[in-house]
Design an enzyme around this catalytic site. Structure first.
Site, PDB file in Angstrom:
ATOM      1  N   LYS A 167       0.861  -1.191   0.000  1.00 48.54           N
ATOM      2  CA  LYS A 167       0.000   0.000   0.000  1.00 48.54           C
ATOM      3  C   LYS A 167       0.887   1.227   0.000  1.00 48.54           C
ATOM      4  O   LYS A 167       1.498   1.571   1.004  1.00 48.54           O
ATOM      5  CB  LYS A 167      -0.915   0.046   1.222  1.00 48.54           C
ATOM      6  CG  LYS A 167      -1.985   1.121   1.066  1.00 48.54           C
ATOM      7  CD  LYS A 167      -2.366   1.804   2.353  1.00 48.54           C
ATOM      8  CE  LYS A 167      -1.317   2.703   2.918  1.00 48.54           C
ATOM      9  NZ  LYS A 167      -1.001   3.891   2.110  1.00 48.54           N
ATOM     10  N   GLU A 243      10.540   1.280   9.950  1.00 50.46           N
ATOM     11  CA  GLU A 243      11.544   2.309   9.633  1.00 50.46           C
ATOM     12  C   GLU A 243      10.845   3.633   9.850  1.00 50.46           C
ATOM     13  O   GLU A 243       9.956   4.002   9.076  1.00 50.46           O
ATOM     14  CB  GLU A 243      11.985   2.192   8.160  1.00 50.46           C
ATOM     15  CG  GLU A 243      12.738   0.929   7.823  1.00 50.46           C
ATOM     16  CD  GLU A 243      14.157   0.936   8.330  1.00 50.46           C
ATOM     17  OE1 GLU A 243      14.613   1.979   8.833  1.00 50.46           O
ATOM     18  OE2 GLU A 243      14.808  -0.108   8.240  1.00 50.46           O
ATOM     19  N   CYS A 277      14.168  10.784   5.675  1.00 52.72           N
ATOM     20  CA  CYS A 277      14.254  10.433   7.088  1.00 52.72           C
ATOM     21  C   CYS A 277      15.699  10.563   7.570  1.00 52.72           C
ATOM     22  O   CYS A 277      15.949  10.782   8.739  1.00 52.72           O
ATOM     23  CB  CYS A 277      13.765   9.013   7.298  1.00 52.72           C
ATOM     24  SG  CYS A 277      14.579   7.868   6.191  1.00 52.72           S
ATOM     25  N   GLU A 374      11.424  16.814  13.830  1.00 54.08           N
ATOM     26  CA  GLU A 374      11.797  16.484  12.448  1.00 54.08           C
ATOM     27  C   GLU A 374      11.232  17.567  11.518  1.00 54.08           C
ATOM     28  O   GLU A 374      10.025  17.819  11.512  1.00 54.08           O
ATOM     29  CB  GLU A 374      11.231  15.101  12.077  1.00 54.08           C
ATOM     30  CG  GLU A 374      11.784  14.552  10.783  1.00 54.08           C
ATOM     31  CD  GLU A 374      11.227  13.160  10.443  1.00 54.08           C
ATOM     32  OE1 GLU A 374      10.101  12.837  10.855  1.00 54.08           O
ATOM     33  OE2 GLU A 374      11.926  12.413   9.738  1.00 54.08           O
TER      34      GLU A 374
HETATM   35  P1  NAD Z   1       3.170   8.742   7.354  1.00 54.79           P
HETATM   36  O1  NAD Z   1       3.449   7.969   8.576  1.00 54.79           O
HETATM   37  O2  NAD Z   1       2.124   9.791   7.387  1.00 54.79           O
HETATM   38  O3  NAD Z   1       2.775   7.772   6.152  1.00 54.79           O
HETATM   39  C1  NAD Z   1       3.495   6.606   5.836  1.00 54.79           C
HETATM   40  C2  NAD Z   1       2.554   5.548   5.330  1.00 54.79           C
HETATM   41  O4  NAD Z   1       1.614   5.257   6.347  1.00 54.79           O
HETATM   42  C3  NAD Z   1       1.750   5.976   4.111  1.00 54.79           C
HETATM   43  O5  NAD Z   1       1.561   4.845   3.297  1.00 54.79           O
HETATM   44  C4  NAD Z   1       0.435   6.407   4.716  1.00 54.79           C
HETATM   45  O6  NAD Z   1      -0.628   6.247   3.802  1.00 54.79           O
HETATM   46  C5  NAD Z   1       0.303   5.426   5.854  1.00 54.79           C
HETATM   47  N1  NAD Z   1      -0.532   5.914   6.943  1.00 54.79           N
HETATM   48  C6  NAD Z   1      -0.740   7.196   7.344  1.00 54.79           C
HETATM   49  N2  NAD Z   1      -1.597   7.238   8.372  1.00 54.79           N
HETATM   50  C7  NAD Z   1      -1.941   5.956   8.642  1.00 54.79           C
HETATM   51  C8  NAD Z   1      -2.791   5.340   9.594  1.00 54.79           C
HETATM   52  N3  NAD Z   1      -3.473   6.049  10.493  1.00 54.79           N
HETATM   53  N4  NAD Z   1      -2.875   4.002   9.594  1.00 54.79           N
HETATM   54  C9  NAD Z   1      -2.195   3.271   8.700  1.00 54.79           C
HETATM   55  N5  NAD Z   1      -1.389   3.776   7.775  1.00 54.79           N
HETATM   56  C10 NAD Z   1      -1.253   5.106   7.743  1.00 54.79           C
HETATM   57  O7  NAD Z   1       4.567   9.305   6.901  1.00 54.79           O
HETATM   58  P2  NAD Z   1       4.889  10.189   5.618  1.00 54.79           P
HETATM   59  O8  NAD Z   1       4.524  11.601   5.908  1.00 54.79           O
HETATM   60  O9  NAD Z   1       4.339   9.553   4.376  1.00 54.79           O
HETATM   61  O10 NAD Z   1       6.461  10.008   5.538  1.00 54.79           O
HETATM   62  C11 NAD Z   1       7.304  10.810   6.285  1.00 54.79           C
HETATM   63  C12 NAD Z   1       7.818  10.079   7.507  1.00 54.79           C
HETATM   64  O11 NAD Z   1       8.395   8.858   7.125  1.00 54.79           O
HETATM   65  C13 NAD Z   1       8.896  10.859   8.203  1.00 54.79           C
HETATM   66  O12 NAD Z   1       8.736  10.799   9.602  1.00 54.79           O
HETATM   67  C14 NAD Z   1      10.163  10.121   7.790  1.00 54.79           C
HETATM   68  O13 NAD Z   1      11.234  10.276   8.677  1.00 54.79           O
HETATM   69  C15 NAD Z   1       9.688   8.721   7.688  1.00 54.79           C
HETATM   70  N6  NAD Z   1      10.553   7.934   6.818  1.00 54.79           N
HETATM   71  C16 NAD Z   1      11.350   6.993   7.397  1.00 54.79           C
HETATM   72  C17 NAD Z   1      12.215   6.257   6.618  1.00 54.79           C
HETATM   73  C18 NAD Z   1      13.113   5.231   7.244  1.00 54.79           C
HETATM   74  O14 NAD Z   1      13.623   4.385   6.529  1.00 54.79           O
HETATM   75  N7  NAD Z   1      13.320   5.248   8.546  1.00 54.79           N
HETATM   76  C19 NAD Z   1      12.259   6.449   5.239  1.00 54.79           C
HETATM   77  C20 NAD Z   1      11.421   7.413   4.681  1.00 54.79           C
HETATM   78  C21 NAD Z   1      10.559   8.148   5.490  1.00 54.79           C
END
Ligand code: NAD
Length: 470
Positions: A167, A243, A277, A374
């Site tokens: 997803k 992650e 990230c 962040e």
């Molecule tokens: P997010 O947590 O909002 O979304 C990530 C995923 O989770 C998306 O697919 C989103 O649709 C889904 N999601 C959102 N809300 C949800 C819920 N309530 N229930 C289930 N799924 C849900 O994060 P983002 O804004 O898309 O990405 C940015 C974040 O990701 C930053 O904090 C960044 O540091 C982190 N990130 C981490 C890594 C790593 O490898 N550690 C890599 C890239 C990004």
């Protein structure tokens, strides 16, 4: 959406994908309903036994072939990422290569899944172990690296013999759909890779995680959502990899080569417009070189050409959406109110699209919002420190622990600092740590487990142990 080897609509309607460079809709994609989730899990569960029994070399060949198709279609992939996510074409081309490399790496790992044979310390029996795929895996990915975060999970999952339901983030579903097509063209059998799109991710994950056929959750995204998913994964004691967020400190020690540190900072801070990230979030710079570092970094960041991600000249594209711009502006405003000085940028301009300017903040108090939260944007807060000890203490004061960067001319001094940092990855005189052949992941609230490297495939394998004698 792509379920059981076929393209389909969603039972819950559709939603728009926006172009962040203009704020206008690009196209609409299906919104998966609960029955679509069940169909996808069913397809993955049905495909599992045959895929798990497929010869490792054949599983590897599908990944290898997808690597080749991604390499041939690199320009299409890059354009699509710049279009739906907004990053510059240079960044998107870099990501297309990086993403494809996960498939090449795990094509090579598929044939190296091992077990072991030992004699028990008592001598009473042999200890024989072998590895099996965990099973149907739910993969949830963020928008900032629409291709690489997906291939970093699909690669090891398929290499191990797992089948997957991916997803992607609602902002960037198109790249994931192209990946599904390429995997299918490369010979992934129906049901091995399924992709569901939705702008209601909570509903989808709730349905999927309640289904006991799903045995693995691998999530990349924010710490808050990761924590919620961990709770939802608890009832079925799922195998979970996370992650999560970062807050990378970038340490410039007093003996650092300042020009090299600025060059590394441009990469660590500005790749992906700061939306990584691993992005350097706070610069902990020795007071003797802080003014020079701030001046040179502001000069380099001020030169970046801003524009639509899909324009060939663009070096800094828009942020992913309006909410992201508001969040960055809020952190910068509160940091300036706390006593910092904007030496570059610092306020949102007029015009369409979700743009935030390259910003350097000097004299930032170590407890100001831009240093503790962040940022996920092109903002570089500079905090003065007076010793290595103070830099390490501040670096470790965060609840996050994904990556860090250290600049020094003295390798031994740098390694001593690296050892003391509470993070999963460090760039020592390097502004980039990501590498498909290296273990990627964090400690503390930045996550659980590692992706890539030799460890990456372990997340998709279980160990069976047999006590025996002959
Ligand atoms: P997010 O947590 O909002 O979304 C990530 C995923 O989770 C998306 O697919 C989103 O649709 C889904 N999601 C959102 N809300 C949800 C819920 N309530 N229930 C289930 N799924 C849900 O994060 P983002 O804004 O898309 O990405 C940015 C974040 O990701 C930053 O904090 C960044 O540091 C982190 N990130 C981490 C890594 C790593 O490898 N550690 C890599 C890239 C990004």
């Amino acid at each position: 959406m792509f379920v059981g080897g076929k393209w389909s609509d969603g039972s819950a309607g559709s939603f728009d994908v926006l172009n962040p460079s203009t704020g206008e809709p690009l196209c609409s994609v299906p919104r998966a309903g609960a029955d679509d989730v069940q169909r996808a899990v069913e397809a993955a569960a049905t495909a599992l036994p045959d895929w798990a029994a497929t010869a490792p070399r054949e599983r590897g060949e599908v990944l290898r072939k997808t690597f080749e198709l991604m390499t041939e279609r690199k320009e299409d992939l890059a354009f699509l990422m710049s279009l739906e996510m907004g990053k510059s074409l240079t960044d998107s081309r870099g990501e297309a290569t990086y993403a494809a490399e996960f498939f090449r790496w795990f094509a090579e790992e598929a044939v190296r899944i091992g077990g072991e044979l030992r004699t028990a310390p008592s001598g009473a029996n042999k200890i024989l172990t072998f590895r099996k795929p965990v099973g149907v895996s739910l993969l949830l990915t963020p928008w900032n690296f629409p291709a690489a975060m997906a291939t970093r999970k699909i690669g090891p999952a398929l290499a191990a013999g797992c089948t997957v339901v991916l997803k992607p983030a609602q902002e960037t579903p198109l790249t994931a759909l192209l990946l599904a097509q390429l995997l299918s063209e490369a010979g992934a059998p129906p049901g091995v890779v399924n992709v569901l799109t939705t702008d209601k991710p909570g509903d989808l994950t709730e349905t999927a995680l309640a289904d006991s056929r799903v045995r693995k959750l691998s999530f990349t995204g924010s710490t808050g959502v990761g924590a919620r998913l961990l709770e939802q994964a608890a009832p079925h004691i799922l195998n979970v990899s996370l992650e999560l967020g970062g807050n990378a400190p970038f340490l410039v020690l007093e003996d650092a080569d300042v020009d090299a540190a600025v060059e590394g900072a441009m990469l660590a801070k500005m790749r992906n417009g700061g939306q990584a990230c691993t992005a350097a979030n706070r610069f902990l710079v020795h007071e003797s070189v802080a003014a020079e570092f701030a001046e040179k970094l502001a000069a380099a960041m001020g030169k970046l050409r801003v524009g639509a991600g899909t324009d060939e000249d663009t070096q800094l594209g828009p942020m992913v959406n309006a909410r992201a711009v508001e969040g960055i502006a809020d952190k910068v405003d509160r940091t300036i109110a706390a006593g910092a000085r904007a030496v570059l940028g610092g306020s949102v301009g007029d015009g369409p699209g979700f743009f935030y300017p390259a910003t350097v903040l000097a004299d930032v108090p170590s407890d100001a919002p831009a240093a503790t939260e962040e940022i996920f944007g092109p903002v570089a807060p500079i905090v003065h420190v007076s010793s290595d000890d103070e830099a390490v203490e501040l670096a470790n004061s965060s609840e996050m622990g994904l990556s860090a960067y250290v600049y020094t001319r003295d390798l031994a001094r740098g390694l001593r600092v690296c050892e003391r940092l509470e993070v999963g990855m460090v760039g020592l005189n390097r502004g980039l740590v990501s590498d498909p052949s290296a273990p990627f992941g964090g400690v503390k609230e930045s996550g659980l487990g590692r992706e890539g490297g030799f460890e990456g495939i372990d997340a998709y394998l279980e160990t069976t142990y047999v006590a025996t004698n002959w």
